[in-house]
Write a protein that holds these residues in place. Structure first.
Motif, PDB file in Angstrom:
ATOM      1  N   ARG A 156      45.253 -36.755  56.641  1.00 55.33           N
ATOM      2  CA  ARG A 156      43.867 -37.161  56.862  1.00 55.33           C
ATOM      3  C   ARG A 156      42.967 -36.341  55.945  1.00 55.33           C
ATOM      4  O   ARG A 156      43.336 -35.276  55.459  1.00 55.33           O
ATOM      5  N   ASN A 157      41.777 -36.843  55.735  1.00 58.99           N
ATOM      6  CA  ASN A 157      40.797 -36.146  54.878  1.00 58.99           C
ATOM      7  C   ASN A 157      41.386 -35.796  53.512  1.00 58.99           C
ATOM      8  O   ASN A 157      41.137 -34.706  52.984  1.00 58.99           O
ATOM      9  N   SER A 158      42.147 -36.698  52.944  1.00 60.56           N
ATOM     10  CA  SER A 158      42.704 -36.432  51.619  1.00 60.56           C
ATOM     11  C   SER A 158      41.628 -36.639  50.568  1.00 60.56           C
ATOM     12  O   SER A 158      40.909 -37.625  50.587  1.00 60.56           O
ATOM     13  N   ARG A 159      41.495 -35.687  49.666  1.00 63.81           N
ATOM     14  CA  ARG A 159      40.484 -35.779  48.626  1.00 63.81           C
ATOM     15  C   ARG A 159      40.941 -34.999  47.400  1.00 63.81           C
ATOM     16  O   ARG A 159      41.810 -34.130  47.492  1.00 63.81           O
ATOM     17  N   SER A 160      40.375 -35.321  46.275  1.00 68.73           N
ATOM     18  CA  SER A 160      40.746 -34.653  45.031  1.00 68.73           C
ATOM     19  C   SER A 160      39.534 -34.591  44.119  1.00 68.73           C
ATOM     20  O   SER A 160      38.576 -35.358  44.275  1.00 68.73           O
ATOM     21  N   VAL A 161      39.578 -33.654  43.188  1.00 69.56           N
ATOM     22  CA  VAL A 161      38.498 -33.501  42.224  1.00 69.56           C
ATOM     23  C   VAL A 161      39.108 -33.263  40.845  1.00 69.56           C
ATOM     24  O   VAL A 161      40.112 -32.556  40.713  1.00 69.56           O
ATOM     25  N   LEU A 162      38.550 -33.888  39.844  1.00 73.89           N
ATOM     26  CA  LEU A 162      39.001 -33.716  38.467  1.00 73.89           C
ATOM     27  C   LEU A 162      38.124 -32.660  37.807  1.00 73.89           C
ATOM     28  O   LEU A 162      36.925 -32.845  37.632  1.00 73.89           O
ATOM     29  N   TYR A 163      38.730 -31.536  37.429  1.00 75.77           N
ATOM     30  CA  TYR A 163      37.991 -30.451  36.797  1.00 75.77           C
ATOM     31  C   TYR A 163      37.791 -30.697  35.298  1.00 75.77           C
ATOM     32  O   TYR A 163      36.743 -30.383  34.740  1.00 75.77           O
ATOM     33  N   SER A 164      38.815 -31.239  34.646  1.00 79.26           N
ATOM     34  CA  SER A 164      38.704 -31.476  33.211  1.00 79.26           C
ATOM     35  C   SER A 164      39.650 -32.583  32.795  1.00 79.26           C
ATOM     36  O   SER A 164      40.689 -32.798  33.423  1.00 79.26           O
ATOM     37  N   CYS A 165      39.287 -33.271  31.722  1.00 77.54           N
ATOM     38  CA  CYS A 165      40.119 -34.327  31.157  1.00 77.54           C
ATOM     39  C   CYS A 165      39.871 -34.320  29.653  1.00 77.54           C
ATOM     40  O   CYS A 165      38.756 -34.579  29.197  1.00 77.54           O
ATOM     41  N   TRP A 178      43.064 -30.460  37.828  1.00 79.37           N
ATOM     42  CA  TRP A 178      42.559 -31.078  39.038  1.00 79.37           C
ATOM     43  C   TRP A 178      42.869 -30.218  40.256  1.00 79.37           C
ATOM     44  O   TRP A 178      43.617 -29.244  40.191  1.00 79.37           O
ATOM     45  N   ARG A 179      42.281 -30.614  41.366  1.00 78.14           N
ATOM     46  CA  ARG A 179      42.582 -29.984  42.648  1.00 78.14           C
ATOM     47  C   ARG A 179      42.710 -31.080  43.699  1.00 78.14           C
ATOM     48  O   ARG A 179      41.912 -32.024  43.724  1.00 78.14           O
ATOM     49  N   MET A 180      43.721 -30.974  44.541  1.00 75.95           N
ATOM     50  CA  MET A 180      43.909 -31.927  45.635  1.00 75.95           C
ATOM     51  C   MET A 180      43.999 -31.171  46.954  1.00 75.95           C
ATOM     52  O   MET A 180      44.635 -30.116  47.044  1.00 75.95           O
ATOM     53  N   VAL A 181      43.321 -31.700  47.974  1.00 78.17           N
ATOM     54  CA  VAL A 181      43.271 -31.070  49.286  1.00 78.17           C
ATOM     55  C   VAL A 181      43.485 -32.147  50.338  1.00 78.17           C
ATOM     56  O   VAL A 181      42.940 -33.248  50.233  1.00 78.17           O
ATOM     57  N   VAL A 194      46.190 -27.586  46.431  1.00 79.23           N
ATOM     58  CA  VAL A 194      46.900 -27.283  45.182  1.00 79.23           C
ATOM     59  C   VAL A 194      46.015 -27.582  43.983  1.00 79.23           C
ATOM     60  O   VAL A 194      45.371 -28.639  43.919  1.00 79.23           O
ATOM     61  N   VAL A 195      45.968 -26.651  43.060  1.00 84.07           N
ATOM     62  CA  VAL A 195      45.361 -26.872  41.746  1.00 84.07           C
ATOM     63  C   VAL A 195      46.495 -27.123  40.764  1.00 84.07           C
ATOM     64  O   VAL A 195      47.510 -26.412  40.774  1.00 84.07           O
ATOM     65  N   GLY A 196      46.364 -28.122  39.936  1.00 87.27           N
ATOM     66  CA  GLY A 196      47.416 -28.437  38.985  1.00 87.27           C
ATOM     67  C   GLY A 196      46.890 -29.032  37.704  1.00 87.27           C
ATOM     68  O   GLY A 196      45.685 -29.197  37.525  1.00 87.27           O
ATOM     69  N   ARG A 197      47.804 -29.339  36.819  1.00 88.22           N
ATOM     70  CA  ARG A 197      47.482 -29.952  35.528  1.00 88.22           C
ATOM     71  C   ARG A 197      48.515 -31.006  35.202  1.00 88.22           C
ATOM     72  O   ARG A 197      49.681 -30.870  35.584  1.00 88.22           O
ATOM     73  N   THR A 198      48.092 -32.019  34.541  1.00 87.67           N
ATOM     74  CA  THR A 198      49.003 -33.089  34.159  1.00 87.67           C
ATOM     75  C   THR A 198      48.829 -33.404  32.682  1.00 87.67           C
ATOM     76  O   THR A 198      47.701 -33.491  32.187  1.00 87.67           O
ATOM     77  N   THR A 199      49.946 -33.556  31.988  1.00 88.23           N
ATOM     78  CA  THR A 199      49.950 -33.988  30.604  1.00 88.23           C
ATOM     79  C   THR A 199      50.454 -35.426  30.550  1.00 88.23           C
ATOM     80  O   THR A 199      51.585 -35.702  30.957  1.00 88.23           O
ATOM     81  N   PHE A 200      49.608 -36.318  30.088  1.00 87.58           N
ATOM     82  CA  PHE A 200      49.959 -37.722  29.906  1.00 87.58           C
ATOM     83  C   PHE A 200      50.238 -37.943  28.417  1.00 87.58           C
ATOM     84  O   PHE A 200      49.308 -38.028  27.606  1.00 87.58           O
ATOM     85  N   THR A 233      43.004 -22.559  58.845  1.00 88.43           N
ATOM     86  CA  THR A 233      41.989 -21.628  59.366  1.00 88.43           C
ATOM     87  C   THR A 233      40.674 -21.684  58.624  1.00 88.43           C
ATOM     88  O   THR A 233      39.783 -20.895  58.897  1.00 88.43           O
ATOM     89  N   ARG A 234      40.526 -22.633  57.656  1.00 91.62           N
ATOM     90  CA  ARG A 234      39.309 -22.603  56.855  1.00 91.62           C
ATOM     91  C   ARG A 234      38.923 -23.984  56.406  1.00 91.62           C
ATOM     92  O   ARG A 234      39.695 -24.930  56.472  1.00 91.62           O
ATOM     93  N   ASP A 235      37.697 -24.095  55.946  1.00 92.44           N
ATOM     94  CA  ASP A 235      37.221 -25.341  55.363  1.00 92.44           C
ATOM     95  C   ASP A 235      37.787 -25.429  53.964  1.00 92.44           C
ATOM     96  O   ASP A 235      37.561 -24.554  53.133  1.00 92.44           O
ATOM     97  N   SER A 236      38.522 -26.493  53.681  1.00 92.38           N
ATOM     98  CA  SER A 236      39.244 -26.596  52.413  1.00 92.38           C
ATOM     99  C   SER A 236      38.671 -27.633  51.477  1.00 92.38           C
ATOM    100  O   SER A 236      39.339 -28.085  50.574  1.00 92.38           O
ATOM    101  N   ALA A 237      37.430 -28.028  51.678  1.00 92.17           N
ATOM    102  CA  ALA A 237      36.844 -29.064  50.813  1.00 92.17           C
ATOM    103  C   ALA A 237      36.765 -28.566  49.380  1.00 92.17           C
ATOM    104  O   ALA A 237      36.334 -27.441  49.126  1.00 92.17           O
ATOM    105  N   PRO A 238      37.187 -29.368  48.415  1.00 92.42           N
ATOM    106  CA  PRO A 238      37.123 -28.948  47.018  1.00 92.42           C
ATOM    107  C   PRO A 238      35.701 -28.714  46.573  1.00 92.42           C
ATOM    108  O   PRO A 238      34.796 -29.457  46.945  1.00 92.42           O
ATOM    109  N   GLU A 239      35.497 -27.706  45.772  1.00 96.14           N
ATOM    110  CA  GLU A 239      34.196 -27.463  45.176  1.00 96.14           C
ATOM    111  C   GLU A 239      34.008 -28.371  43.985  1.00 96.14           C
ATOM    112  O   GLU A 239      34.910 -28.597  43.215  1.00 96.14           O
ATOM    113  N   GLN A 240      32.816 -28.866  43.824  1.00 94.96           N
ATOM    114  CA  GLN A 240      32.516 -29.749  42.699  1.00 94.96           C
ATOM    115  C   GLN A 240      32.146 -28.919  41.479  1.00 94.96           C
ATOM    116  O   GLN A 240      31.622 -27.826  41.606  1.00 94.96           O
TER     117      GLN A 240
END
Length: 240
Positions: A156-165, A178-181, A194-200, A233-240
């Protein structure tokens, strides 16, 4: 995580069925872990990341076992469709169109849903994250489809943010950070973060479509997995 991805989303509920071994090493930039970095920021730090080759056999075996369990439970253990050798039906993409398409993938939260734009990928694309590596768009579709019910049930409450492309023409790839929570519906309320990176990697001779999806995480794969067992134990919403 792709999800995952081999998408990331699939990893957290058992991963995707592993097939041929990893064929392409990551060319992802080394960025600081957990650094909340927006687009346009420079890469001023350096650190190691978890890649497929570095993950222990026990972690891979654990994820692989969960993979088989979930896919079989969902009735997705049939042989995958034969890969199509003819990709002429897919229109060629400009590099700008490919980059825009990848940005859109994150906008629709594909890290959790596994919903990718198949027109961006070659039929024999290789998908790799720190725990799994397999080949074939049809294999990806089969496994992600089998896991959708599990995701709906446990996440539930799945969300993600793209930091750079970044489009890197000299390397024929698009690199993202990116970061996914997501919160898991378990009694102790764990949160996956998790913060991660992807190479396409793409091939100009094949319409600039993606032939290699290579995902790495800015933490050890075992550490990421242990998040499932830790009380939230904490609010895990990704920061923009």
């Amino acid at each position: 995580m792709n999800h995952r991805c081999c998408t990331s989303s699939a990893y957290w509920t058992g991963g995707l069925s592993a097939a041929p071994s990893h064929r392409y090493r990551s060319r992802a930039l080394r960025l600081a872990p957990r650094q909340e970095q927006g687009e346009g920021d420079t890469d001023s730090h350096s650190t190691a990341v978890s890649e497929f080759e570095q993950t222990s056999g026990s972690v891979k075996a654990f994820v692989g076992g969960l993979t088989d369990l979930f896919v079989r439970f969902a009735g997705g253990d049939e042989d995958s469709e034969a890969l199509s050798a003819d990709t002429s039906a897919k229109a060629s993409l400009s590099e700008a169109e490919l980059e825009a398409g990848i940005r859109q993938e994150y906008a629709k939260n594909y890290l959790w849903t596994g919903d990718i734009n198949e027109d961006l990928y070659e039929e024999d694309c290789n998908f790799t994250d720190p725990t799994l590596s397999f080949s074939g768009l049809s294999t990806y579709k089969r496994n992600v489809g089998s896991l959708q019910g599990v995701l709906d049930l446990f996440v539930r409450n799945s969300r993600s943010v793209l930091y750079s492309c970044e489009l890197r023409q000299e390397d024929s790839c698009v690199q993202t950070r990116w970061r996914m929570v997501g919160d898991l519906r378990l009694p102790w309320g764990p949160t996956i973060d998790v913060v991660g990176r992807t190479t396409f990697s793409y091939d100009s001779s094949r319409g600039n479509r993606i032939f290699s999806y290579d995902e790495v995480w800015e933490m050890e794969a075992a550490e990421a997995l242990m998040q499932i067992f830790r009380p939230g134990t904490r609010d895990s919403a990704p920061e923009q």
